[in-house]
Design an enzyme around this catalytic site. Sequence first.
Site, short mmCIF file in Angstrom:
data_model
loop_
_atom_site.label_atom_id
_atom_site.label_comp_id
_atom_site.label_asym_id
_atom_site.label_seq_id
_atom_site.Cartn_x
_atom_site.Cartn_y
_atom_site.Cartn_z
N HIS A 371 -10.08 -1.47 4.30
CA HIS A 371 -8.99 -2.46 4.18
C HIS A 371 -8.76 -3.22 5.49
O HIS A 371 -7.64 -3.59 5.82
CB HIS A 371 -7.70 -1.79 3.73
CG HIS A 371 -7.88 -0.71 2.72
ND1 HIS A 371 -8.66 -0.89 1.59
CD2 HIS A 371 -7.43 0.58 2.66
CE1 HIS A 371 -8.66 0.23 0.88
NE2 HIS A 371 -7.94 1.13 1.51
N CYS A 372 -9.85 -3.46 6.23
CA CYS A 372 -9.76 -4.14 7.53
C CYS A 372 -8.87 -3.37 8.50
O CYS A 372 -8.18 -3.97 9.34
CB CYS A 372 -9.27 -5.58 7.38
SG CYS A 372 -10.43 -6.65 6.49
N THR A 373 -8.88 -2.04 8.38
CA THR A 373 -8.16 -1.17 9.33
C THR A 373 -9.05 0.03 9.66
O THR A 373 -8.67 1.17 9.45
CB THR A 373 -6.82 -0.69 8.75
OG1 THR A 373 -7.04 -0.02 7.50
CG2 THR A 373 -5.85 -1.84 8.55
#
Length: 415
Positions: A371-373
């Site tokens: 999730h782009c984390t």
Amino acid sequence: MEATEQGPIDVEAVRADFPILEREVAGGEDLVYLDNAATSHTPEPVVDAIADYYRRYNSNVHRGLHELSQEASVAYEDAHDKLAAFVGGEDREEMVFTKNTTEAENLVAFAWGLNELGPGDEVVLTQMEHHASLVTWQQVADETGAEVKYIPITDDGHLDMDAAADMITDDTALVNAVHISNTLGTVNPVGELADIAHDHGAYIFVDGAQAAPTRAVDVQEIDADFYAFSGHKMLGPTGIGCLYGKRHLLAEMEPFLYGGDMIERVSYEDATWNDPPWKFEAGTPVIAQGIALAEAVDYLQDIGMDAIRAHEEALTEYAYDQLTMTDDVDVYGPPGDDRGAVVSFNVDGIHAHDLSSILNDYGVAIRAGDHCTQPLHDTLGVPASARASFYLYNTRDEVDALVAAVDEARQIFAP
């Protein structure tokens, strides 16, 4: 479709405005769309607003005296006013249209950060930031000699505010904090962070991509110096984001891009800049998208942001409870009654990508991955997670479909 500010949402009436929700997928399954943190769907009135622009007054803005150009210019400028008011800003001078939240982040980092930061300065982020924040400020730090620090999270997914108070010092130039984590669902106390930052003479940039679509936001109450969000997560079209900035900061900042409309005067030797927000919108801007996003704001406000928040909180708590009661499921982040409309989880023995693929066979659309984390997932000790996220058109029946599909996946992978 409409509801009072405090009244319940007529979900079936809302869903009628979203024909895509009537689709069948995976060979005949009803679509259960639970990937709203990635992008929301677009209601018919917003689609109509885009079509109306192209059919009736398609023209460039700020460049013509003919009637079409004047109509387009007024609508585009009014959209700035509407988006500024949507988050509690005062007028269009505080609202810059970008292509997304990521570009808004880059605008501040490179128009302000490159010019203001240097060795000895610190930029303080949280461990739950999106890559758009992490990577951007890392690059600026590399170029300026500034240092990036990270406020840790607690075991239950909250921000460690004691650590925040210690880490934000007189060396801090800017605090960058996500309002609602797109992975944990944590609702961060951005107003408290703003107070701490300002006590030390620092600014605060708030990533509101998950918050602005789902609850009433007041940048003046938060005392945010910058606040960014995206249109496509709040029923608007893709290709448009918004950056609120305090008027004096935008006036002092250098442009991020150069070209038409952002100039006041040009000679062969030099140039001077237009006033905000136009000096940050070089070239032909996002005209159709801006007009359509203003229509999306009307749609949301007709329903009521408090009603939307209450609906999402009830769904999220129900989903959290159902998933935590399911064997072999680990849910990340705060309790279900203390989070935004995001639930990330894993099922023992099933990679998130495999789980998402199986859920798709049952018509359930979620996100799987980091999730782009990525750094946050490293902190959680997992390479990826499955994420269900909810919006105003989702129902308890769809949560039940999610949980049933998760249980089917468990049976498939059972030893």
